[in-house]
Design a protein around this motif. Structure first.
Motif, PDB file in Angstrom:
ATOM      1  N   ARG A 179       0.838  -1.211   0.000  1.00 55.79           N
ATOM      2  CA  ARG A 179       0.000   0.000   0.000  1.00 55.79           C
ATOM      3  C   ARG A 179       0.866   1.251   0.000  1.00 55.79           C
ATOM      4  NH1 ARG A 179      -1.123   3.130   4.110  1.00 55.79           N
ATOM      5  NH2 ARG A 179      -0.542   1.575   5.668  1.00 55.79           N
ATOM      6  N   GLU A 180       0.621   2.094  -0.997  1.00 56.09           N
ATOM      7  CA  GLU A 180       1.340   3.375  -1.027  1.00 56.09           C
ATOM      8  C   GLU A 180       0.891   4.197   0.169  1.00 56.09           C
ATOM      9  OE1 GLU A 180       2.765   5.009  -5.322  1.00 56.09           O
ATOM     10  OE2 GLU A 180       0.634   5.051  -4.958  1.00 56.09           O
ATOM     11  N   ASP A 181       1.850   4.700   0.933  1.00 54.38           N
ATOM     12  CA  ASP A 181       1.515   5.466   2.130  1.00 54.38           C
ATOM     13  C   ASP A 181       1.035   6.869   1.754  1.00 54.38           C
ATOM     14  OD1 ASP A 181       2.006   5.019   5.224  1.00 54.38           O
ATOM     15  OD2 ASP A 181       2.425   7.134   4.790  1.00 54.38           O
ATOM     16  N   THR A 182       0.098   7.393   2.546  1.00 48.01           N
ATOM     17  CA  THR A 182      -0.410   8.728   2.217  1.00 48.01           C
ATOM     18  C   THR A 182       0.465   9.822   2.818  1.00 48.01           C
ATOM     19  OG1 THR A 182      -1.884   8.364   4.088  1.00 48.01           O
ATOM     20  CG2 THR A 182      -2.875   8.230   1.912  1.00 48.01           C
ATOM     21  N   GLU A 183       1.201   9.482   3.865  1.00 51.81           N
ATOM     22  CA  GLU A 183       1.992  10.518   4.542  1.00 51.81           C
ATOM     23  C   GLU A 183       3.455  10.505   4.124  1.00 51.81           C
ATOM     24  OE1 GLU A 183       1.027   9.568   8.605  1.00 51.81           O
ATOM     25  OE2 GLU A 183      -1.078  10.020   8.169  1.00 51.81           O
ATOM     26  N   LYS A 184       4.043   9.311   4.107  1.00 52.30           N
ATOM     27  CA  LYS A 184       5.473   9.221   3.771  1.00 52.30           C
ATOM     28  C   LYS A 184       5.632   8.675   2.355  1.00 52.30           C
ATOM     29  CE  LYS A 184       6.678   7.851   8.446  1.00 52.30           C
ATOM     30  NZ  LYS A 184       7.015   6.641   9.170  1.00 52.30           N
ATOM     31  N   PRO A 185       6.729   9.027   1.658  1.00 51.24           N
ATOM     32  CA  PRO A 185       6.935   8.512   0.299  1.00 51.24           C
ATOM     33  C   PRO A 185       7.446   7.077   0.338  1.00 51.24           C
ATOM     34  CG  PRO A 185       8.770   9.917   0.918  1.00 51.24           C
ATOM     35  CD  PRO A 185       7.830   9.895   2.094  1.00 51.24           C
ATOM     36  N   MET A 186       6.597   6.171   0.726  1.00 52.93           N
ATOM     37  CA  MET A 186       7.033   4.772   0.800  1.00 52.93           C
ATOM     38  C   MET A 186       5.839   3.835   0.627  1.00 52.93           C
ATOM     39  SD  MET A 186       6.535   3.271   4.224  1.00 52.93           S
ATOM     40  CE  MET A 186       5.656   3.846   5.649  1.00 52.93           C
ATOM     41  N   ILE A 187       6.174   2.571   0.443  1.00 53.79           N
ATOM     42  CA  ILE A 187       5.124   1.559   0.316  1.00 53.79           C
ATOM     43  C   ILE A 187       5.134   0.712   1.578  1.00 53.79           C
ATOM     44  CG2 ILE A 187       4.450  -0.519  -0.951  1.00 53.79           C
ATOM     45  CD1 ILE A 187       5.461   0.959  -3.476  1.00 53.79           C
ATOM     46  N   LYS A 188       3.983   0.652   2.222  1.00 51.77           N
ATOM     47  CA  LYS A 188       3.862  -0.171   3.435  1.00 51.77           C
ATOM     48  C   LYS A 188       3.617  -1.615   3.000  1.00 51.77           C
ATOM     49  CE  LYS A 188       3.723  -1.200   7.556  1.00 51.77           C
ATOM     50  NZ  LYS A 188       4.979  -1.186   8.290  1.00 51.77           N
ATOM     51  N   VAL A 189       4.407  -2.503   3.542  1.00 52.62           N
ATOM     52  CA  VAL A 189       4.296  -3.915   3.181  1.00 52.62           C
ATOM     53  C   VAL A 189       3.682  -4.676   4.350  1.00 52.62           C
ATOM     54  CG1 VAL A 189       5.608  -5.966   2.482  1.00 52.62           C
ATOM     55  CG2 VAL A 189       6.427  -3.676   1.828  1.00 52.62           C
ATOM     56  N   SER A 190       2.641  -5.456   4.073  1.00 49.38           N
ATOM     57  CA  SER A 190       2.072  -6.335   5.099  1.00 49.38           C
ATOM     58  C   SER A 190       2.136  -7.767   4.595  1.00 49.38           C
ATOM     59  CB  SER A 190       0.605  -5.994   5.359  1.00 49.38           C
ATOM     60  OG  SER A 190       0.502  -4.860   6.157  1.00 49.38           O
ATOM     61  N   LEU A 191       2.540  -8.671   5.459  1.00 48.70           N
ATOM     62  CA  LEU A 191       2.641 -10.081   5.070  1.00 48.70           C
ATOM     63  C   LEU A 191       1.894 -10.944   6.073  1.00 48.70           C
ATOM     64  CD1 LEU A 191       6.447  -9.957   4.346  1.00 48.70           C
ATOM     65  CD2 LEU A 191       4.731 -10.481   2.624  1.00 48.70           C
TER      66      LEU A 191
END
Ligand code: 5GP
Ligand code: MN
Length: 343
Positions: free
Chosen positions: A278-290
Motif C-alpha cells: 500500500r502506497e503510504d499517504t503521509e510518507k513517500p514509501m510503500i507499506k508492506v504487510s505479510l
C-alpha cells in the motif's frame, strides 16, 4: 486454571513500583491496532480503579472501529498534544510500554520516553525486545499483549478489580490480534481467560460486530476493487494485492479502510502467503504487510526483503521505491522461499 507465564520476581518488582507510584503513563506503538489500544485501556481501567493518576499516550490516531472502546476518548495523541504529552512523560513515576519491542516503534515519542527518569516496564509479545526498560515482560508465545495485561493484573491479585469496561478492552485486543480467534489461538488458556472476561459481563458477540461489522460502503467497494486486481502465484502458493495512491483517491480512502485486507487471499485454497502493498499517504514509501499460515516465516521474509520484521504469521516492513519495484522484490522473495512455500 492458568499457568504462570510471567516470572514471579517480575510480578513482585512491578508490584513494588505500582504501590509507590502515583503518576503512571502508558504508551503504545505508532498506528495503534486493536491490541495496542486494548492492552493500554485494559491496564488504564485497572490503574484508574486503584486511584492512580494514569494517562495513555500513543504516537498518532487509531482507527474509527476502536473508538467505541471505553476510555478511548481519554487517549492522548502525541502528534497533536506533544507539549502536554512530553510533560506527562517527563514527570511520570512509571511508564508502561505496551505491545512494542523497540523504541523506534513509538516514532517521535522515543526521545522523551528514553529521556524520562521514570521507571519503565515493557509488556509485550513481539520477538527480540530491545533492552530499554528496567522490567521486561516479553512473551512472544502469548498471542496478544492484552492477554498479558490480564495475566499481570490477576497475578498481582486484583482480578476482582477488573471492571466490565476493562474486560471489554482486554477482550478486544485478544480478539483482534488473533483475527477473531482464527490464528495464533490454539492455546486453551485463551478460552479460560475469555470465560473469566465473560464473568465480568462483556458481550463478546457485540464486540465482534462493533469491530468488524461497522465499515463504510466505500471500504467494501475498495475491497472489491483490490481483490479484482489480485495476483495469485499458484505455483508458489502465494498471492499479492496492492493499493496505489491513485486508487485510494478514487475510493475515498480514509486511514484504516484497508485494515485486514491482507488476510483475505489466505482464504484461497493452498495459498500460504499473502502480501499487501500500500502506497503510504503521509510518507513517500510503500507499506508492506505479510501474512502466512502454518510454519512459513513471513517475519524472516519481511526482514530480508523489506527491512521489517514481526511475527511468524504476521509481519510487515517498508519499501522505498515504486509499486512495480516492490512487486518485483516480492517475486524475488517468492523465488528464494519457493521450497518453504511448496513443500
Ligand atoms: P501489519 O501488517 O498489521 O501492519 O503488521 C503486522 C505485524 O508486523 C506488526 O504487529 C508488527 O509486528 C510487524 N511490523 C509491521 N510493520 C513493521 C515494520 O515496518 N517493521 C517491523 N520491524 N515490524 C513491522
Ligand atoms: Mn499485539
Amino acid at each position: 486454571m492458568l499457568t504462570k507465564v510471567i516470572e514471579q520476581a517480575k510480578i513482585d518488582h512491578f508490584t513494588k513500583w505500582f504501590e509507590r507510584a502515583d503518576k503512571i503513563v502508558i504508551v503504545s506503538h505508532v498506528s495503534p491496532d486493536g491490541d495496542a489500544i486494548g492492552s493500554s485501556l485494559g491496564l488504564y481501567h485497572f490503574l484508574d480503579s486503584q486511584e492512580k493518576n494514569v494517562n495513555v499516550i500513543v504516537p498518532n490516531a487509531f482507527p474509527d472501529f476502536l473508538k467505541w472502546m471505553p476510555g478511548s476518548k481519554d487517549i492522548l495523541l502525541y502528534d497533536r498534544y506533544r507539549e502536554f504529552a512530553d510533560k506527562l512523560i517527563a514527570e511520570a513515576d512509571v511508564i508502561c510500554c505496551l505491545d512494542f519491542n523497540a523504541l523506534k516503534r513509538i516514532d517521535d515519542m522515543a526521545e522523551s520516553v528514553a529521556a524520562s527518569p521514570a521507571r519503565k516496564i515493557l509488556i509485550d509479545h513481539h520477538l527480540y525486545p530491545e533492552d530499554f526498560c528496567k522490567i521486561t515482560m516479553s512473551y512472544p508465545k502469548v498471542s496478544s499483549t492484552s492477554e498479558l495485561v490480564f495475566r499481570l493484573i490477576c497475578r498481582m491479585g486484583y482480578f476482582s478489580d477488573i471492571s466490565k469496561q476493562g474486560a471489554e478492552c482486554i477482550y478486544t485486543g485478544m480478539m483482534t490480534d488473533t483475527g477473531g480467534f482464527t490464528y495464533n489461538s490454539n492455546d486453551r488458556e485463551i478460552y479460560f481467560i475469555i470465560s473469566e472476561l465473560l464473568s465480568k459481563g462483556i458481550d463478546k458477540d457485540e464486540i465482534y460486530r462493533k469491530v468488524y461489522n461497522t465499515y463504510s460502503e466505500s471500504r467494501l467497494r475498495l475491497m472489491g476493487h483490490v481483490l479484482s486486481q489480485m495476483t495469485v502465484y499458484a505455483d508458489r502458493n502465494a498471492a499479492l494485492i496492492s493499493l496505489t495512491k491513485d486508487e485510494q483517491g478514487k475510493f475515498n480512502y480514509v486511514k484504516g479502510d484497508s485494515e485486514g485486507f491482507v488476510n483475505i487471499p489466505l482464504s484461497i485454497k493452498n495459498v500460504r502467503l499473502s502480501c499487501f502493498l500500500r502506497e503510504d499517504t503521509e510518507k513517500p514509501m510503500i507499506k508492506v504487510s505479510l501474512r502466512s499460515v502454518g510454519t512459513f516465516p513471513c517475519n524472516q521474509l519481511a526482514a530480508e526483503f523489506f527491512n521489517g520484521g514481526g511475527h511468524l504469521n504476521a509481519s510487515g516492513g517498508e519499501f522505498f521505491g515504486t509499486m512495480e519495484e516492490a512487486k518485483m522484490i516480492f517475486e524475488k522473495a517468492l523465488e528464494k522461499y519457493s521450497n518453504l512455500l511448496t513443500c
